[in-house]
Design a protein around this motif. Structure first.
Motif, PDB file in Angstrom:
ATOM      1  N   PRO A  94      28.759  35.861  32.017  1.00 54.30           N
ATOM      2  CA  PRO A  94      27.495  36.253  32.656  1.00 54.30           C
ATOM      3  C   PRO A  94      27.710  36.989  33.982  1.00 54.30           C
ATOM      4  CG  PRO A  94      27.472  33.927  32.045  1.00 54.30           C
ATOM      5  CD  PRO A  94      28.868  34.406  31.836  1.00 54.30           C
ATOM      6  N   SER A  95      26.754  37.831  34.314  1.00 51.21           N
ATOM      7  CA  SER A  95      26.788  38.549  35.595  1.00 51.21           C
ATOM      8  C   SER A  95      25.399  39.092  35.881  1.00 51.21           C
ATOM      9  CB  SER A  95      27.762  39.721  35.509  1.00 51.21           C
ATOM     10  OG  SER A  95      27.620  40.580  36.638  1.00 51.21           O
ATOM     11  N   THR A  96      25.011  39.051  37.131  1.00 50.62           N
ATOM     12  CA  THR A  96      23.814  39.772  37.565  1.00 50.62           C
ATOM     13  C   THR A  96      24.248  40.953  38.439  1.00 50.62           C
ATOM     14  OG1 THR A  96      22.468  37.773  37.503  1.00 50.62           O
ATOM     15  CG2 THR A  96      21.629  39.587  38.855  1.00 50.62           C
ATOM     16  N   ARG A  97      24.888  40.627  39.564  1.00 54.35           N
ATOM     17  CA  ARG A  97      25.230  41.642  40.566  1.00 54.35           C
ATOM     18  C   ARG A  97      26.244  42.678  40.083  1.00 54.35           C
ATOM     19  NH1 ARG A  97      23.275  37.462  42.802  1.00 54.35           N
ATOM     20  NH2 ARG A  97      24.541  36.446  41.220  1.00 54.35           N
ATOM     21  N   THR A  98      27.373  42.196  39.552  1.00 57.18           N
ATOM     22  CA  THR A  98      28.451  43.137  39.237  1.00 57.18           C
ATOM     23  C   THR A  98      28.001  44.119  38.157  1.00 57.18           C
ATOM     24  OG1 THR A  98      29.948  41.337  39.755  1.00 57.18           O
ATOM     25  CG2 THR A  98      30.915  43.268  38.693  1.00 57.18           C
ATOM     26  N   LYS A  99      27.399  43.577  37.105  1.00 52.85           N
ATOM     27  CA  LYS A  99      26.982  44.432  35.993  1.00 52.85           C
ATOM     28  C   LYS A  99      25.895  45.418  36.445  1.00 52.85           C
ATOM     29  CE  LYS A  99      25.459  44.237  31.199  1.00 52.85           C
ATOM     30  NZ  LYS A  99      24.173  44.931  31.355  1.00 52.85           N
ATOM     31  N   ILE A 112      35.321  45.712  32.812  1.00 51.38           N
ATOM     32  CA  ILE A 112      35.407  44.523  31.957  1.00 51.38           C
ATOM     33  C   ILE A 112      35.396  43.242  32.782  1.00 51.38           C
ATOM     34  CG2 ILE A 112      37.962  44.747  31.856  1.00 51.38           C
ATOM     35  CD1 ILE A 112      37.773  43.419  29.039  1.00 51.38           C
ATOM     36  N   ARG A 113      34.576  42.277  32.325  1.00 51.28           N
ATOM     37  CA  ARG A 113      34.610  40.903  32.863  1.00 51.28           C
ATOM     38  C   ARG A 113      34.931  39.973  31.700  1.00 51.28           C
ATOM     39  NH1 ARG A 113      30.282  37.909  36.705  1.00 51.28           N
ATOM     40  NH2 ARG A 113      31.418  39.222  38.192  1.00 51.28           N
ATOM     41  N   HIS A 114      35.856  39.060  31.937  1.00 44.54           N
ATOM     42  CA  HIS A 114      36.313  38.177  30.862  1.00 44.54           C
ATOM     43  C   HIS A 114      36.688  36.823  31.452  1.00 44.54           C
ATOM     44  CE1 HIS A 114      38.413  36.972  27.193  1.00 44.54           C
ATOM     45  NE2 HIS A 114      37.910  38.052  26.594  1.00 44.54           N
ATOM     46  N   ARG A 155      41.018  37.280  39.450  1.00 43.41           N
ATOM     47  CA  ARG A 155      40.757  38.282  40.481  1.00 43.41           C
ATOM     48  C   ARG A 155      39.389  38.938  40.332  1.00 43.41           C
ATOM     49  NH1 ARG A 155      45.798  37.819  39.089  1.00 43.41           N
ATOM     50  NH2 ARG A 155      47.302  37.790  40.766  1.00 43.41           N
ATOM     51  N   HIS A 156      38.911  39.522  41.432  1.00 43.23           N
ATOM     52  CA  HIS A 156      37.634  40.230  41.415  1.00 43.23           C
ATOM     53  C   HIS A 156      37.736  41.340  42.465  1.00 43.23           C
ATOM     54  CE1 HIS A 156      33.530  41.088  40.751  1.00 43.23           C
ATOM     55  NE2 HIS A 156      32.991  39.888  40.885  1.00 43.23           N
ATOM     56  N   PRO A 157      38.523  42.391  42.145  1.00 43.77           N
ATOM     57  CA  PRO A 157      38.831  43.379  43.184  1.00 43.77           C
ATOM     58  C   PRO A 157      37.644  44.180  43.709  1.00 43.77           C
ATOM     59  CG  PRO A 157      39.681  44.084  41.037  1.00 43.77           C
ATOM     60  CD  PRO A 157      39.224  42.671  40.880  1.00 43.77           C
ATOM     61  N   THR A 158      36.625  44.455  42.860  1.00 46.09           N
ATOM     62  CA  THR A 158      35.509  45.257  43.381  1.00 46.09           C
ATOM     63  C   THR A 158      34.626  44.422  44.308  1.00 46.09           C
ATOM     64  OG1 THR A 158      34.005  44.879  41.492  1.00 46.09           O
ATOM     65  CG2 THR A 158      35.525  46.732  41.323  1.00 46.09           C
ATOM     66  N   GLN A 159      34.534  43.104  44.015  1.00 48.44           N
ATOM     67  CA  GLN A 159      33.831  42.211  44.947  1.00 48.44           C
ATOM     68  C   GLN A 159      34.571  42.210  46.285  1.00 48.44           C
ATOM     69  OE1 GLN A 159      30.928  40.223  44.454  1.00 48.44           O
ATOM     70  NE2 GLN A 159      31.074  39.869  46.651  1.00 48.44           N
ATOM     71  N   CYS A 160      35.893  42.184  46.204  1.00 46.84           N
ATOM     72  CA  CYS A 160      36.715  42.184  47.408  1.00 46.84           C
ATOM     73  C   CYS A 160      36.426  43.431  48.249  1.00 46.84           C
ATOM     74  CB  CYS A 160      38.189  42.124  47.005  1.00 46.84           C
ATOM     75  SG  CYS A 160      39.300  42.182  48.390  1.00 46.84           S
ATOM     76  N   HIS A 167      28.500  35.444  51.211  1.00 43.80           N
ATOM     77  CA  HIS A 167      28.629  34.670  49.971  1.00 43.80           C
ATOM     78  C   HIS A 167      28.634  35.706  48.839  1.00 43.80           C
ATOM     79  CE1 HIS A 167      28.001  31.832  46.740  1.00 43.80           C
ATOM     80  NE2 HIS A 167      27.700  30.816  47.532  1.00 43.80           N
ATOM     81  N   PRO A 168      29.556  35.620  47.883  1.00 42.99           N
ATOM     82  CA  PRO A 168      29.534  36.607  46.794  1.00 42.99           C
ATOM     83  C   PRO A 168      28.303  36.443  45.904  1.00 42.99           C
ATOM     84  CG  PRO A 168      31.170  34.893  46.344  1.00 42.99           C
ATOM     85  CD  PRO A 168      30.661  34.657  47.732  1.00 42.99           C
ATOM     86  N   LEU A 169      27.674  35.264  45.962  1.00 41.05           N
ATOM     87  CA  LEU A 169      26.535  34.911  45.101  1.00 41.05           C
ATOM     88  C   LEU A 169      26.972  34.899  43.627  1.00 41.05           C
ATOM     89  CD1 LEU A 169      23.706  36.936  46.901  1.00 41.05           C
ATOM     90  CD2 LEU A 169      24.379  34.543  47.314  1.00 41.05           C
ATOM     91  N   PRO A 170      26.384  34.153  42.746  1.00 38.02           N
ATOM     92  CA  PRO A 170      25.202  33.346  43.001  1.00 38.02           C
ATOM     93  C   PRO A 170      25.533  32.097  43.837  1.00 38.02           C
ATOM     94  CG  PRO A 170      26.035  32.905  40.791  1.00 38.02           C
ATOM     95  CD  PRO A 170      26.864  34.014  41.350  1.00 38.02           C
TER      96      PRO A 170
END
Ligand code: CP
Length: 310
Positions: free
Chosen positions: A54-59, A106-108, A134-139, A266-269
């Motif tokens: 699941p994703s809200t923000r990244t997607k 891709i998120r997995h 990892r979550h490089p784009t959030q970073c 906070h990265p949220l949620p």
């Protein structure tokens, strides 16, 4: 600097100069991200979003970024409705999607899934979060938020708070902050401490992270409090989750112990880590932080596709 054709699987794929280059590009994207200026720079390009979690923000911020740049988006967020349900492998899925698109996000749930996808795709692959990895784009958007607010990263004191064991955003961010010269304080329950290999990476980069369990003591002299959710879905044993849930909460009482200009990110949620009362204060940066996902991802899409946006 040319990032065209590169994958972004880990923040470690980028040098310090490349990180700052992307952040400068993101700054240029701000008027496009808000809709104040228009561009069709990525017209004819297709972004594929493969969301196995699941994703809200990244997607949605990737989709917004692509639309704001004039490109198109295909993809799925319900893998059960794809041929994966019939037993197709991730490698085959990626190969097919690669032939339909110009860039893949891709998120997995499996650590290493994005790296595998990058091996099977000719187009650039961006990791939108792989399990507890990892979550490089959030970073990058976290770094962008800090730069916008504090105008620098080197020398800042940053507390990473909460689930440091399973939280992929803090795994990427700790490394990047150490690379860029910030001072690190890790605050977590004993059972959710930052993995040793990440602590060691930070030390190799010259940082000397302090690890604490007491939040009040930890935040006294920090410039940034970066809070994370306890990642319920990553716990192999639900009773272990119950022991640590609610360990930390940022509220007005706690913030009285912090610097007047401290920012809360906070990265949220969020679930219950930040009292909604904090939302109305000058300290609350998390909603703006989520918006910054758009200009940062616009910068990435255009750079990895090798298209100049003006
Ligand atoms: N921060 C973040 O990754 O949010 P989503 O899970 O909603 O994409």
């Amino acid at each position: 600097m040319n990032l065209a054709g590169k994958d972004l699987v880990s923040i470690r794929d980028l040098t310090k100069d490349e990180i700052f280059f992307i952040l400068r590009k993101a700054d240029e994207m701000l008027p496009f991200a808000s809709g104040e200026k228009k561009t069709r720079a990525l017209e004819g390009k297709i972004l594929a979003t493969l969301f196995f979690e699941p994703s809200t923000r990244t997607k949605m911020s990737f989709e917004t970024a692509m639309h704001r740049l004039g490109g198109d988006v295909i993809g799925f967020s319900e893998p059960a409705m794809t041929s994966i349900k019939k037993g197709e492998t991730l490698a085959d899925t990626v190969k097919i999607v690669d032939s339909y698109s110009d860039i893949i996000v891709i998120r997995h749930s499996m650590e290493g899934a994005a790296r595998l996808a990058a091996e099977f795709a000719d187009s650039p692959v961006i990791n939108a979060g792989d399990g507890a990895g990892r979550h490089p784009t959030q970073c990058l958007l976290d770094l962008f938020t800090i730069m916008k607010e504090k105008k620098k990263i080197e020398g800042l004191k940053v507390a990473l708070v909460g689930d440091l064991r399973y939280g992929r955003t803090v795994h990427s961010l700790a490394y990047a902050l150490a690379l860029l010269g910030a001072e690190l304080v890790f605050v977590s329950p004993e059972s959710l401490k930052m993995p040793k290999e990440i602590v060691n990476d930070c030390k190799e980069l010259g940082a000397e992270p302090r690890s604490l369990t007491n939040l009040e003591r930890a935040i006294k002299d920090v410039d940034v409090i970066y809070v994370t959710r306890i990642q319920k879905e990553r716990f192999p044993d639900p009773t272990e989750y119950k022991k640590v849930v609610g360990s930390y909460k940022i509220d007005m009482d706690l913030l009285r112990h912090a610097k007047d200009d401290v920012i809360v990110m906070h990265p949220l949620p969020r679930v219950n880590e930040i009292d909604p009362e904090v939302d109305r204060t000058k300290h609350a940066l998390y909603f703006r932080q989520a918006f910054y996902g758009v200009p940062v991802r616009m910068a990435l899409l255009s750079l990895l596709l090798g298209v100049d946006v003006r």
